[in-house]
Design an enzyme around this catalytic site. Structure first.
Site, mmCIF file in Angstrom:
data_model
loop_
_atom_site.group_PDB
_atom_site.id
_atom_site.type_symbol
_atom_site.label_atom_id
_atom_site.label_comp_id
_atom_site.label_asym_id
_atom_site.label_seq_id
_atom_site.Cartn_x
_atom_site.Cartn_y
_atom_site.Cartn_z
ATOM 1 N N PHE A 134 -14.501 -3.212 0.849
ATOM 2 C CA PHE A 134 -15.676 -2.144 0.496
ATOM 3 C C PHE A 134 -15.663 -1.572 -0.959
ATOM 4 O O PHE A 134 -16.409 -0.971 -1.408
ATOM 5 C CB PHE A 134 -15.450 -1.116 1.592
ATOM 6 C CG PHE A 134 -15.204 -1.669 3.113
ATOM 7 C CD1 PHE A 134 -16.367 -2.632 3.365
ATOM 8 C CD2 PHE A 134 -14.534 -1.073 3.944
ATOM 9 C CE1 PHE A 134 -16.064 -3.119 4.661
ATOM 10 C CE2 PHE A 134 -14.196 -1.777 5.215
ATOM 11 C CZ PHE A 134 -15.058 -2.586 5.825
ATOM 12 N N HIS A 176 -5.609 -3.903 1.633
ATOM 13 C CA HIS A 176 -6.324 -4.838 2.596
ATOM 14 C C HIS A 176 -6.940 -5.990 2.021
ATOM 15 O O HIS A 176 -7.900 -6.379 2.593
ATOM 16 C CB HIS A 176 -6.839 -4.237 3.719
ATOM 17 C CG HIS A 176 -6.204 -3.146 4.793
ATOM 18 N ND1 HIS A 176 -5.652 -2.051 3.917
ATOM 19 C CD2 HIS A 176 -5.986 -3.280 5.971
ATOM 20 C CE1 HIS A 176 -4.940 -1.525 4.911
ATOM 21 N NE2 HIS A 176 -5.157 -1.827 6.153
ATOM 22 N N SER A 206 -4.856 4.858 5.921
ATOM 23 C CA SER A 206 -4.825 3.361 5.656
ATOM 24 C C SER A 206 -4.176 3.313 4.116
ATOM 25 O O SER A 206 -3.480 2.141 3.719
ATOM 26 C CB SER A 206 -5.991 2.581 5.632
ATOM 27 O OG SER A 206 -6.226 2.436 7.110
ATOM 28 N N ARG A 226 0.958 -1.078 -0.198
ATOM 29 C CA ARG A 226 0.101 0.044 -0.043
ATOM 30 C C ARG A 226 0.598 1.187 -0.068
ATOM 31 O O ARG A 226 0.641 2.371 -0.334
ATOM 32 C CB ARG A 226 -0.911 -0.002 0.981
ATOM 33 C CG ARG A 226 -0.277 0.141 2.523
ATOM 34 C CD ARG A 226 -1.094 0.043 3.680
ATOM 35 N NE ARG A 226 -0.780 0.133 4.959
ATOM 36 C CZ ARG A 226 -0.963 0.372 6.204
ATOM 37 N NH1 ARG A 226 -2.401 0.817 6.209
ATOM 38 N NH2 ARG A 226 -0.556 0.214 7.258
ATOM 39 N N ASP A 262 -8.903 -8.093 11.780
ATOM 40 C CA ASP A 262 -9.913 -7.380 11.630
ATOM 41 C C ASP A 262 -11.251 -8.276 11.526
ATOM 42 O O ASP A 262 -12.420 -7.705 11.361
ATOM 43 C CB ASP A 262 -10.089 -6.395 10.706
ATOM 44 C CG ASP A 262 -9.200 -5.142 11.200
ATOM 45 O OD1 ASP A 262 -8.568 -5.264 12.249
ATOM 46 O OD2 ASP A 262 -9.287 -3.949 10.386
ATOM 47 N N GLU A 282 -19.129 4.535 0.260
ATOM 48 C CA GLU A 282 -18.466 3.942 -0.774
ATOM 49 C C GLU A 282 -19.067 3.934 -1.977
ATOM 50 O O GLU A 282 -18.544 4.069 -3.264
ATOM 51 C CB GLU A 282 -17.938 2.366 -0.457
ATOM 52 C CG GLU A 282 -16.834 2.476 0.530
ATOM 53 C CD GLU A 282 -17.354 2.239 2.037
ATOM 54 O OE1 GLU A 282 -16.680 2.233 3.107
ATOM 55 O OE2 GLU A 282 -18.813 2.451 2.195
ATOM 56 N N ARG A 293 -1.743 -4.406 3.194
ATOM 57 C CA ARG A 293 -1.061 -3.816 4.155
ATOM 58 C C ARG A 293 0.414 -4.647 4.590
ATOM 59 O O ARG A 293 1.073 -4.049 5.363
ATOM 60 C CB ARG A 293 -2.092 -3.791 5.431
ATOM 61 C CG ARG A 293 -1.460 -3.080 6.735
ATOM 62 C CD ARG A 293 -2.602 -2.993 8.056
ATOM 63 N NE ARG A 293 -2.752 -4.165 8.613
ATOM 64 C CZ ARG A 293 -3.405 -4.296 9.683
ATOM 65 N NH1 ARG A 293 -4.127 -3.059 10.092
ATOM 66 N NH2 ARG A 293 -3.725 -5.407 9.977
#
Length: 223
Positions: A88, A114, A42, A15, A122, A63, A172
């Site tokens: 998302f 991610h 992020s 990222r 998560d 989104e 990530r």
């Protein structure tokens, strides 16, 4: 090339390659705009925001709205990079991408971090494995899944000059950096790392490095 000739120069998250790549691309192209759904940190957009505050749009946790706005921006000649987590960026907003971006061939760059199960801590709500399949079946959508920091940076720069919708996927985790530092990314071209005669190993994304290590183990066994 021998597998053992591929030596990492360090470790970085992919990222960060996106974050550095979009800044470099934006310095060359004034039409590049970055949008995010409450995930600027992020997605490593801090430097972009610092240099181009007037070209950054914070959508918030909306989104679907981000995809619609991105599609609209292309009508005025902008090149929107719509950023959020892979789950998302695809599963949550599939209808908006399908109708507003893919079917009408809008020049939107959907940039997703991610991806896969790399966001393990998560939980399942933030993970997605089917995103590549979802995006690949859309008309005109180009899917790019980069393998390290350098390749992600190069791909981020390359998609600015590519006309049409793109799904750029990265993550990530900090992983080895093993591709060329100043490479030119060719969209749609595979990278032949090593030629053999017994086994074919095809990999994409973060698993490319794991495939190289697997190849070394097979080589030691005479395969």
């Amino acid at each position: 090339m021998n597998l053992k000739d591929i030596q990492p120069t360090g470790k970085k998250d992919t990222r960060s390659g996106f974050g550095d790549g979009i800044v470099e691309a934006a310095r060359k192209n004034k039409n590049i705009v970055a949008l995010t759904a409450d995930l600027a940190g992020s997605l490593k957009l801090q430097q972009f925001i610092k240099e181009f505050p007037e070209r950054f749009v914070q959508i918030g946790i909306a989104e679907a709205n981000m995809m619609g706005i991105s599609a609209g921006l292309t009508i005025g000649g902008k090149i929107p990079y719509a950023t959020t987590f892979a789950n998302f960026a695809t599963g949550r907003v599939y209808d908006q991408i399908r109708q507003s971006i893919a079917y009408s061939g809008k020049n939107v760059k959907i940039c997703a971090s991610h991806a896969g199960v790399t966001l393990g801590e998560d939980g399942a709500t933030h993970q997605i494995l089917e995103d590549i399949g979802l995006m690949k079946m859309l008309p005109g959508m180009t899917v790019i899944n980069t393998c390290d920091y350098n390749q992600t940076k190069a791909a981020t720069i390359a998609i600015a000059d590519y006309e049409g919708p793109v799904y750029l996927r990265f993550g990530r985790p900090v992983i080895p950096v093993f591709t060329g530092e100043n490479q030119t990314f060719e969209i749609g071209k595979a990278w032949m790392i090593n030629e053999g005669k017994d086994v074919t190993v095809i990999a994409t994304g973060h698993l490319v490095w794991e495939a190289i290590k697997a190849g070394e183990i097979l080589e030691e066994q005479g395969i």
